[in-house]
Write a protein that holds these residues in place. Sequence first.
Motif, PDB file in Angstrom:
ATOM      1  N   GLN A  36       0.843  -1.188   0.000  1.00 35.57           N
ATOM      2  CA  GLN A  36       0.000   0.000   0.000  1.00 35.57           C
ATOM      3  C   GLN A  36       0.881   1.241   0.000  1.00 35.57           C
ATOM      4  N   THR A  37       0.527   2.209  -0.837  1.00 35.25           N
ATOM      5  CA  THR A  37       1.306   3.443  -0.909  1.00 35.25           C
ATOM      6  C   THR A  37       0.725   4.567  -0.063  1.00 35.25           C
ATOM      7  N   ALA A  38      -0.537   4.431   0.356  1.00 36.17           N
ATOM      8  CA  ALA A  38      -1.180   5.491   1.150  1.00 36.17           C
ATOM      9  C   ALA A  38      -2.131   4.869   2.170  1.00 36.17           C
ATOM     10  N   ALA A  39      -1.610   3.911   2.936  1.00 34.95           N
ATOM     11  CA  ALA A  39      -2.443   3.249   3.944  1.00 34.95           C
ATOM     12  C   ALA A  39      -2.804   4.230   5.046  1.00 34.95           C
ATOM     13  N   ARG A  40      -3.955   4.000   5.679  1.00 30.81           N
ATOM     14  CA  ARG A  40      -4.373   4.888   6.754  1.00 30.81           C
ATOM     15  C   ARG A  40      -5.025   4.083   7.874  1.00 30.81           C
ATOM     16  N   GLY A  41      -4.952   4.653   9.076  1.00 27.30           N
ATOM     17  CA  GLY A  41      -5.565   4.041  10.240  1.00 27.30           C
ATOM     18  C   GLY A  41      -6.699   4.900  10.761  1.00 27.30           C
ATOM     19  N   ARG A  42      -6.969   4.784  12.040  1.00 28.50           N
ATOM     20  CA  ARG A  42      -8.065   5.551  12.630  1.00 28.50           C
ATOM     21  C   ARG A  42      -7.771   7.040  12.575  1.00 28.50           C
ATOM     22  N   ARG A  43      -8.857   7.823  12.372  1.00 25.23           N
ATOM     23  CA  ARG A  43      -8.789   9.282  12.302  1.00 25.23           C
ATOM     24  C   ARG A  43      -7.779   9.772  11.258  1.00 25.23           C
ATOM     25  N   GLY A  44      -7.632   8.989  10.186  1.00 28.00           N
ATOM     26  CA  GLY A  44      -6.772   9.398   9.091  1.00 28.00           C
ATOM     27  C   GLY A  44      -5.292   9.284   9.344  1.00 28.00           C
ATOM     28  N   ARG A  45      -4.906   8.655  10.456  1.00 28.84           N
ATOM     29  CA  ARG A  45      -3.479   8.518  10.753  1.00 28.84           C
ATOM     30  C   ARG A  45      -2.808   7.611   9.731  1.00 28.84           C
ATOM     31  N   PRO A  46      -1.565   7.904   9.383  1.00 30.32           N
ATOM     32  CA  PRO A  46      -0.829   6.999   8.482  1.00 30.32           C
ATOM     33  C   PRO A  46      -0.676   5.618   9.119  1.00 30.32           C
ATOM     34  N   TRP A  47      -0.707   4.583   8.286  1.00 31.54           N
ATOM     35  CA  TRP A  47      -0.526   3.211   8.750  1.00 31.54           C
ATOM     36  C   TRP A  47       0.621   2.610   7.952  1.00 31.54           C
ATOM     37  N   THR A  48       1.701   2.262   8.634  1.00 29.79           N
ATOM     38  CA  THR A  48       2.856   1.715   7.922  1.00 29.79           C
ATOM     39  C   THR A  48       2.559   0.291   7.461  1.00 29.79           C
ATOM     40  N   HIS A  49       3.132  -0.068   6.311  1.00 31.86           N
ATOM     41  CA  HIS A  49       2.869  -1.375   5.734  1.00 31.86           C
ATOM     42  C   HIS A  49       4.174  -1.997   5.242  1.00 31.86           C
ATOM     43  N   PRO A  50       4.980  -2.518   6.165  1.00 28.61           N
ATOM     44  CA  PRO A  50       6.211  -3.194   5.740  1.00 28.61           C
ATOM     45  C   PRO A  50       5.894  -4.450   4.931  1.00 28.61           C
ATOM     46  N   ILE A  63      -8.488  -3.990   7.631  1.00 29.90           N
ATOM     47  CA  ILE A  63      -7.786  -4.818   8.608  1.00 29.90           C
ATOM     48  C   ILE A  63      -6.290  -4.773   8.337  1.00 29.90           C
ATOM     49  N   GLY A  64      -5.513  -4.465   9.358  1.00 30.74           N
ATOM     50  CA  GLY A  64      -4.066  -4.522   9.259  1.00 30.74           C
ATOM     51  C   GLY A  64      -3.505  -5.442  10.321  1.00 30.74           C
ATOM     52  N   VAL A  65      -2.609  -6.334   9.927  1.00 31.13           N
ATOM     53  CA  VAL A  65      -1.993  -7.285  10.860  1.00 31.13           C
ATOM     54  C   VAL A  65      -0.484  -7.270  10.647  1.00 31.13           C
ATOM     55  N   ASN A  66       0.250  -7.133  11.734  1.00 34.55           N
ATOM     56  CA  ASN A  66       1.711  -7.178  11.666  1.00 34.55           C
ATOM     57  C   ASN A  66       2.157  -8.637  11.629  1.00 34.55           C
ATOM     58  N   LEU A  67       2.089  -9.234  10.458  1.00 39.77           N
ATOM     59  CA  LEU A  67       2.485 -10.636  10.337  1.00 39.77           C
ATOM     60  C   LEU A  67       3.996 -10.805  10.446  1.00 39.77           C
ATOM     61  N   ALA A  68       4.738  -9.968   9.726  1.00 42.21           N
ATOM     62  CA  ALA A  68       6.184 -10.156   9.605  1.00 42.21           C
ATOM     63  C   ALA A  68       6.997  -9.130  10.382  1.00 42.21           C
ATOM     64  N   GLN A  69       6.502  -7.893  10.428  1.00 46.61           N
ATOM     65  CA  GLN A  69       7.264  -6.819  11.066  1.00 46.61           C
ATOM     66  C   GLN A  69       6.330  -5.912  11.853  1.00 46.61           C
ATOM     67  N   ALA A  70       6.840  -5.382  12.956  1.00 49.03           N
ATOM     68  CA  ALA A  70       6.083  -4.412  13.751  1.00 49.03           C
ATOM     69  C   ALA A  70       6.596  -3.010  13.465  1.00 49.03           C
ATOM     70  N   PRO A  71       5.703  -2.016  13.391  1.00 48.64           N
ATOM     71  CA  PRO A  71       6.165  -0.643  13.233  1.00 48.64           C
ATOM     72  C   PRO A  71       7.047  -0.228  14.409  1.00 48.64           C
ATOM     73  N   VAL A  95      -0.183   0.983  23.392  1.00 53.18           N
ATOM     74  CA  VAL A  95       0.528  -0.279  23.565  1.00 53.18           C
ATOM     75  C   VAL A  95       1.566  -0.441  22.459  1.00 53.18           C
ATOM     76  N   ARG A  96       2.641  -1.143  22.779  1.00 52.61           N
ATOM     77  CA  ARG A  96       3.740  -1.312  21.826  1.00 52.61           C
ATOM     78  C   ARG A  96       3.285  -2.182  20.648  1.00 52.61           C
ATOM     79  N   PRO A  97       3.761  -1.897  19.452  1.00 54.61           N
ATOM     80  CA  PRO A  97       3.451  -2.765  18.311  1.00 54.61           C
ATOM     81  C   PRO A  97       4.280  -4.047  18.380  1.00 54.61           C
ATOM     82  N   VAL A  98       3.680  -5.152  17.980  1.00 54.73           N
ATOM     83  CA  VAL A  98       4.378  -6.439  17.909  1.00 54.73           C
ATOM     84  C   VAL A  98       4.012  -7.120  16.599  1.00 54.73           C
ATOM     85  N   SER A  99       4.803  -8.109  16.217  1.00 53.65           N
ATOM     86  CA  SER A  99       4.490  -8.883  15.024  1.00 53.65           C
ATOM     87  C   SER A  99       4.260 -10.339  15.391  1.00 53.65           C
TER      88      SER A  99
END
Length: 249
Positions: free
Chosen positions: A41-55, A135-143, A153-157
């Motif tokens: 994804q080149t322009a993923a977003r989360g709640r309230r328009g926050r950027p969502w990283t997608h490694p 839906i976003g899931v940190n399968l391989a990497q955590a932000p 809470v801390r991000p985990v993968s």
Amino acid sequence: MTDWPDGYGRRILETVDSTLSEAARIAPDLTGPEWILGLHQTAARGRRGRPWTHPKGNFAATLVIRPPGGPEQAALRSFVTSLALFDACVTVTGRAEGFALKWPNDVLLNGGKLAGILLESTGTPGQGSYLAIGIGVNLAQAPSPDDVEPGAVRPVSLLSETGTAVSPEDFLTYLAAAYARYETQFTTYGFEPIRQAWLARAARIGERITARLSNSETAGIFETVDGRGNLVLQTDNGRVSLPAAEIFF
């Protein structure tokens, strides 16, 4: 391998701006529920328009459905989706230990944030209303922890916490199958069985938490989730029911 559920479409995109944006574009032409998986994804977003990283290797998908009922019923799909995510994670790892559900839209693993859900309504007059479940899931990497809100809470993968490696495509199949089961239960029996199942997997029941709104916050004991999906806290001033908030432990 779990079979793909009947009646659900599937499209896998190598690159997309956002699966939620793609959902809005294709919704008017859909004749049934459709899963959209974006491998990048080149322009993923989360709640309230926050950027969502997608490694690379992480999961980003949107389910587009046309649910019966009004907005309140549509909003309860966050609980349906949370349960499906929980089951998919248990299936791919072979364990339930460490997984928990955080109101209203997150899946935790060993106390860290593994997955998030974002609901958006889409549609135009005369074409009907559709619900997009991102839906976003940190399968391989955590932000990086620097990418999340202070106090969150801390991000985990999944890989780092369990050693389980699963491709986004395979995870989608497990998730879609689990979602279809819970969606059938919800439309057949209503919210109560979903609510009870969610509470059985909920994080911090009976503990003191803080619910933060844009201009206020409320602290209290997390008692339950009511029949409308609201968070119920026992505060120093009595019971409070909240339809939306950011939760901090």
